[in-house]
Enzyme design. Structure first.
Site, short mmCIF file in Angstrom:
data_model
loop_
_atom_site.label_atom_id
_atom_site.label_comp_id
_atom_site.label_asym_id
_atom_site.label_seq_id
_atom_site.Cartn_x
_atom_site.Cartn_y
_atom_site.Cartn_z
N ALA A 71 0.84 -1.20 0.00
CA ALA A 71 0.00 0.00 0.00
C ALA A 71 0.87 1.24 0.00
O ALA A 71 1.99 1.23 0.53
CB ALA A 71 -0.92 0.00 1.22
N ASP A 72 0.35 2.28 -0.59
CA ASP A 72 1.04 3.57 -0.55
C ASP A 72 0.02 4.68 -0.79
O ASP A 72 -1.05 4.43 -1.34
CB ASP A 72 2.16 3.66 -1.58
CG ASP A 72 3.18 4.71 -1.17
OD1 ASP A 72 4.09 4.36 -0.40
OD2 ASP A 72 3.05 5.87 -1.59
N GLN A 73 0.40 5.86 -0.34
CA GLN A 73 -0.50 7.00 -0.49
C GLN A 73 0.31 8.21 -0.97
O GLN A 73 1.40 8.46 -0.48
CB GLN A 73 -1.16 7.34 0.84
CG GLN A 73 -2.16 8.47 0.77
CD GLN A 73 -2.76 8.75 2.13
OE1 GLN A 73 -2.09 9.31 2.98
NE2 GLN A 73 -4.00 8.35 2.32
#
Length: 196
Positions: A71-73
């Site tokens: 996951a990344d934002q």
């Protein structure tokens, strides 16, 4: 389901670990070894997805029989990407600049089955409209919420950061914290994992 694969959360983020723990699903967290430098000309959603995929793939060698969550934002405002301030001075400057503005947060999640090679992908867009902030409010917030320097745009929305927000538009409120849980649950179900 026949063979039950272990679930690996590819992150060094305490916030994503907390999100997974709240789901009550057994998992192991592992820090990915992956260069997170943005690439020139890459859009915010492209960066978020590339980093999420890269984190998951970087752990495939260590976990050859597993389901790996990456996951990344990435935040986007005023024509540029914004990251984590990592210190108090940067957080103050960042919040002053973002005061009263609209920020787009792109939260990507992937689930990699290292046995089959199947990778499921999703990007969630959350629009946040910030309240008008002054220096005193920003200082008080950062004094009371010191972990905010490790959050995208210094915005710890699941805690006192909510006080800085005027409005949120999202299909998954979990995504702003860093992990699009609604889609992750779908991905796990697709792999035969019963989350309840």
């Amino acid at each position: 389901m026949g063979l039950e694969l272990p679930l690996i959360l590819g992150t060094s983020s305490v916030f994503r670990r907390e999100q997974m723990e709240r789901l009550g699903i057994a998992f192991q967290a592992a820090s990915p070894d992956f260069d997170e430098t943005p690439m020139l000309g890459e859009s915010a959603p492209q960066t978020a997805l590339r980093l999420a995929e890269g984190k998951a793939r970087s752990l495939a060698g260590r976990f050859p029989e597993a389901l790996i969550v990456g996951a990344d934002q990435v935040a986007w405002c005023d024509g540029r990407q914004w990251g984590k301030p990592m210190n108090l001075a940067n957080a103050q400057k960042m919040l002053m600049h973002l005061s009263g503005r609209e920020i787009e947060f792109y939260s990507a999640v992937v689930l990699l089955n290292t046995v089959t090679g199947r990778m499921q992908r999703h990007i969630d867009k959350t629009v946040v409209v910030m309240r008008k902030l002054d220096e005193l409010h920003i200082l008080r917030y950062l004094e009371r919420e010191p972990d905010a320097v490790y959050c995208s745009c210094a915005l710890k929305s699941e805690a006192l950061g909510a006080l800085l927000i005027e409005r949120i538009e999202s299909t998954d409120p979990n995504a702003l914290i860093g992990l699009p849980v609604f889609r992750l649950v779908d991905f796990l179900k697709n792999e035969g994992v019963d989350v309840l």
